[in-house]
Design an enzyme around this catalytic site. Structure first.
Site, PDB file in Angstrom:
ATOM      1  N   ASP A  22      48.586   2.847 -32.364  1.00 26.60           N
ATOM      2  CA  ASP A  22      48.667   2.157 -31.076  1.00 26.60           C
ATOM      3  C   ASP A  22      48.171   3.128 -30.000  1.00 26.60           C
ATOM      4  O   ASP A  22      48.852   4.111 -29.691  1.00 26.60           O
ATOM      5  CB  ASP A  22      50.118   1.751 -30.811  1.00 26.60           C
ATOM      6  CG  ASP A  22      50.293   0.969 -29.510  1.00 26.60           C
ATOM      7  OD1 ASP A  22      49.348   0.951 -28.689  1.00 26.60           O
ATOM      8  OD2 ASP A  22      51.369   0.381 -29.307  1.00 26.60           O
ATOM      9  N   HIS A  23      47.004   2.836 -29.442  1.00 23.82           N
ATOM     10  CA  HIS A  23      46.382   3.771 -28.502  1.00 23.82           C
ATOM     11  C   HIS A  23      47.200   3.918 -27.211  1.00 23.82           C
ATOM     12  O   HIS A  23      47.019   4.884 -26.470  1.00 23.82           O
ATOM     13  CB  HIS A  23      44.967   3.309 -28.166  1.00 23.82           C
ATOM     14  CG  HIS A  23      44.008   4.435 -27.931  1.00 23.82           C
ATOM     15  ND1 HIS A  23      44.367   5.602 -27.283  1.00 23.82           N
ATOM     16  CD2 HIS A  23      42.713   4.599 -28.281  1.00 23.82           C
ATOM     17  CE1 HIS A  23      43.331   6.410 -27.225  1.00 23.82           C
ATOM     18  NE2 HIS A  23      42.315   5.833 -27.822  1.00 23.82           N
ATOM     19  N   ARG A  24      48.094   3.002 -26.927  1.00 26.62           N
ATOM     20  CA  ARG A  24      48.931   3.135 -25.732  1.00 26.62           C
ATOM     21  C   ARG A  24      49.920   4.282 -25.886  1.00 26.62           C
ATOM     22  O   ARG A  24      50.282   4.932 -24.893  1.00 26.62           O
ATOM     23  CB  ARG A  24      49.690   1.835 -25.475  1.00 26.62           C
ATOM     24  CG  ARG A  24      48.814   0.606 -25.228  1.00 26.62           C
ATOM     25  CD  ARG A  24      49.661  -0.654 -25.189  1.00 26.62           C
ATOM     26  NE  ARG A  24      50.406  -0.833 -26.433  1.00 26.62           N
ATOM     27  CZ  ARG A  24      51.284  -1.818 -26.645  1.00 26.62           C
ATOM     28  NH1 ARG A  24      51.527  -2.698 -25.684  1.00 26.62           N
ATOM     29  NH2 ARG A  24      51.917  -1.924 -27.792  1.00 26.62           N
ATOM     30  N   ALA A  25      50.366   4.515 -27.103  1.00 21.67           N
ATOM     31  CA  ALA A  25      51.403   5.522 -27.348  1.00 21.67           C
ATOM     32  C   ALA A  25      50.850   6.806 -27.945  1.00 21.67           C
ATOM     33  O   ALA A  25      51.372   7.893 -27.686  1.00 21.67           O
ATOM     34  CB  ALA A  25      52.484   4.945 -28.277  1.00 21.67           C
TER      35      ALA A  25
ATOM     36  N   PRO B  87      46.383  -2.193 -28.902  1.00 25.26           N
ATOM     37  CA  PRO B  87      45.026  -1.648 -29.051  1.00 25.26           C
ATOM     38  C   PRO B  87      44.967  -0.692 -30.238  1.00 25.26           C
ATOM     39  O   PRO B  87      45.310   0.479 -30.137  1.00 25.26           O
ATOM     40  CB  PRO B  87      44.787  -0.921 -27.726  1.00 25.26           C
ATOM     41  CG  PRO B  87      46.157  -0.550 -27.247  1.00 25.26           C
ATOM     42  CD  PRO B  87      47.090  -1.618 -27.733  1.00 25.26           C
TER      43      PRO B  87
END
Length: 455
Positions: free
Chosen positions: A427-430, A245
């Site tokens: 990376d929006h997850r991290a 994402p």
């Protein structure tokens, strides 16, 4: 004049929306404030109320179909208004998908014998026999509770709510479903309804080779087969964009102090003798200093120096910076290991060696695999700004544009400064937005105060 019911914008990025469920049918009498339909977004389910009282007509908004924001989905006619169906169009029942009434030659819809219930008393499907029963009273419930009740075959009206003002919440539905399961008598195997899960929607397939070639005249092209590098690049980019994402942060950095320092350092470089005569031991480029600044920014914001895995966040102890290098037929990203610990001259000489061997395809896997972030610089081509695709397992990549003279305002006066635009893909997850902004801010401070890279 009838009141138009439109699909509202319930999210900042919303251009189209889908109606997940209608609570009122064509011809139903509704009151202002009654729930008409439900919109589902990726974050929530929103109930949309009737903007006026009257009879619901011309329901054109179908369930589970993309509808542009602001598009009319129905009209509400006041009790004293004459209803006229649109020419050549018959209203569609949003719940059953059937024509609720056929227009006459004059366009008026004849009276129908069907009875319509207001939204608070819609028919509920019996979980056993499929019979239709009317809800005895108005029930307040959250969208999630309504959905869970619908999936469990329960009537919201029959569930006692524990939320504010008796609102039915998720826990109430789950408790009712558990009680129903415990009390339900055993049924013969032949009578037990088995719910078959709907098949997942397949991902859209790209056009086939034949479909693409049919779009061009015979003989107007030539076919160049993909080599393994181009196939790998294509596969990894599709994987990155479809599984990571991305979000993007952009700001401008003033380069004048960095350019002045670079000139001084290059002028002070010692000379060494070679077969071609004396050459400086190093020659710094702006990109060398960008690499160092990015590495030091990651050390200043260690939470952003991470990689995402399904089970844990990988927090890196050093900044290994990959640098995108264009080579014939594609690109590759050699890694400057522990760039945070290396001097600018070491980074510069190492980068020149890696780039040279990359173009001759002589890098070893250890020299281009891994890394904790990457830099992609298109400034030498005059590109002002762009957004790069993250290269897994990185959580960030910095896209660097050209340095150019621009007018800036300083202390109320217009000055000329050399400005470089940079965009951080994240990376929006991290890395969340605030953390990404902190990282980019640290990079900007390093670029605009370059003496810190020498300490």
């Amino acid at each position: 004049m009838p009141t138009e019911v439109i699909l509202p914008k319930v999210d900042m990025d919303m251009a189209t929306g889908q109606i997940s469920r209608w609570f009122a049918e064509e011809g139903a009498h509704v009151k202002k404030g009654d729930v008409l339909f439900e919109i589902e977004t990726d974050k929530a389910a929103m109930e949309i109320d009737a903007p006026a009282s009257g009879t619901l007509r011309n329901v054109t908004g179908k369930e589970r179909v993309d509808i542009p924001v602001g598009e009319p989905v129905a009209w509400i006619y006041a009790d004293d208004e004459v209803y006229e169906a649109k020419q050549g169009e018959a209203p569609i029942s949003p719940l059953v998908g059937e024509m609720s009434a056929q227009p006459t030659e004059g366009g008026a819809v004849p009276p129908t014998s069907r009875s319509f219930a207001p939204p608070s008393a819609l028919p509920a499907i019996s979980p056993t026999g499929g019979e239709i029963s009317q809800s005895p009273s108005t029930a307040r419930a959250t969208p999630l509770a309504r959905r869970l009740a619908r999936e469990a075959g329960l009537s919201i009206a029959g569930i006692k709510g524990s939320g504010p003002r008796g609102r039915v919440v998720r826990a109430d539905v789950e408790a009712a479903a558990a009680a129903k399961g415990a009390a339900a008598p055993a049924q013969p195997a032949a009578e037990i309804a088995v719910e078959v899960p709907s098949a997942p929607v397949p991902a859209p397939k790209p056009m086939s080779d034949d479909q693409v070639l049919k779009l061009f005249a015979e003989g107007s092209y030539e076919l160049v087969p993909h080599d393994n590098m181009r196939k790998t690049i294509a596969r990894r980019l599709v994987e990155a964009k479809s599984t990571i994402p991305h979000f993007y942060l952009t700001l401008d950095c003033e380069l004048d102090a960095l350019l002045a320092l670079r000139t001084q350092l290059n002028a002070a470089a010692p000379m060494r003798k070679t077969d071609k005569g004396e050459v400086p031991v190093y020659k710094l480029s702006v990109n060398d200093m960008v690499i160092k600044a990015m590495a030091m920014a990651l050390m200043a914001v260690p939470d952003a120096n991470a990689s995402w895995t399904e089970n844990a966040m990988v927090k890196h102890k050093h900044a290994d910076v990959g640098v995108a290098v264009s080579i014939p037929g594609g690109l590759i990203t050699p890694i400057i290991r522990k760039a945070d610990e290396k001097t600018l001259s070491t980074i510069s000489n190492e980068m020149k060696d890696l780039a040279s061997r990359a173009r001759s395809r002589k890098l070893t896997p250890e020299e281009y695999q891994g890394g904790t972030t990457a830099v992609s610089n298109l400034g030498m081509f005059g590109i002002k700004d762009f957004a790069a695709v993250i290269n897994p397992p990185h959580a960030t990549i910095l896209a660097v544009g050209a340095g150019e003279e621009r007018a800036v305002v300083k202390k109320g006066e217009i000055k000329i400064a050399t400005i470089m635009s940079v965009t951080l893909s994240t990376d929006h997850r991290a890395v969340d937005g605030a953390l990404g902004a902190e990282l980019l801010g640290a990079f900007k401070r390093m670029i605009e105060n370059p003496m810190g890279m020498l300490v």
